[in-house]
Scaffold this motif. Sequence first.
Motif, PDB file in Angstrom:
ATOM      1  N   ASN A   1       0.860  -1.455   0.185  1.00  0.00           N
ATOM      2  CA  ASN A   1      -0.018   0.125  -0.115  1.00  0.00           C
ATOM      3  C   ASN A   1       0.959   1.086   0.092  1.00  0.00           C
ATOM      4  O   ASN A   1       0.554   2.822  -0.078  1.00  0.00           O
ATOM      5  CB  ASN A   1      -1.155  -0.288   1.528  1.00  0.00           C
ATOM      6  N   SER A   7      -0.731   4.099 -11.707  1.00  0.00           N
ATOM      7  CA  SER A   7      -1.135   2.760 -11.696  1.00  0.00           C
ATOM      8  C   SER A   7      -1.001   2.608 -10.279  1.00  0.00           C
ATOM      9  O   SER A   7      -2.271   1.511  -9.701  1.00  0.00           O
ATOM     10  CB  SER A   7      -0.267   1.724 -12.416  1.00  0.00           C
ATOM     11  N   GLU A  11      -4.445   4.606  -8.921  1.00  0.00           N
ATOM     12  CA  GLU A  11      -5.390   4.080  -9.071  1.00  0.00           C
ATOM     13  C   GLU A  11      -5.745   2.450  -8.617  1.00  0.00           C
ATOM     14  O   GLU A  11      -6.844   1.878  -7.775  1.00  0.00           O
ATOM     15  CB  GLU A  11      -5.417   3.145 -11.075  1.00  0.00           C
ATOM     16  N   ARG A  12      -4.613   1.484  -7.840  1.00  0.00           N
ATOM     17  CA  ARG A  12      -4.585   0.513  -7.191  1.00  0.00           C
ATOM     18  C   ARG A  12      -4.632   1.063  -5.815  1.00  0.00           C
ATOM     19  O   ARG A  12      -4.530   0.306  -4.715  1.00  0.00           O
ATOM     20  CB  ARG A  12      -3.279  -0.073  -8.055  1.00  0.00           C
ATOM     21  N   ILE A  71      -1.882   2.743  -4.215  1.00  0.00           N
ATOM     22  CA  ILE A  71      -1.055   2.753  -3.990  1.00  0.00           C
ATOM     23  C   ILE A  71      -0.109   3.849  -3.162  1.00  0.00           C
ATOM     24  O   ILE A  71      -0.499   4.573  -4.607  1.00  0.00           O
ATOM     25  CB  ILE A  71      -0.213   1.781  -4.049  1.00  0.00           C
TER      26      ILE A  71
END
Length: 142
Positions: free
Chosen positions: A8, A57, A60-61, A63
């Motif tokens: 994370n 990315s 979006e995830r 993280i």
Amino acid sequence: MPYKVIINMVKLFLDDVRDPKDCLGYMYKRIGKLNPIYDEEWVVAKDYDQFILLVESFFERGIEISHISFDHDLAEGHYHKNMQEGVLNYDAQDFDDNANKTGYHCAKWLKTFYEEKGLELPKMFVHSMNPVGTQNIINAFK
């Protein structure tokens, strides 16, 4: 039972040549103290396109990027013709090609991205050996 690893938080290192550990020998002088952070795990982006792709990315995830370390010169000799009286013209047409963009362009993009998303910027370092490029990246966040 296998364990699922959940990531994370990451550190992002932008450089076309160096790895984070290459900075251990000199970054403590800039940071003002011995800081082993460059001996830790980093995700490495080699150019403008990879940098943008990774930041988007991660967002979006879900993280979080805790640290970013910038290099300025991301391709050897790609912009010297854009120097005007010793000053790099970041608006030169050559920079329309992402392959020619510098760490400064990444910094400007990142600042806009984070502002548009309402995010707090990560802790940032500039490990570039280019003193003018280093100052330009620092100034992009002021």
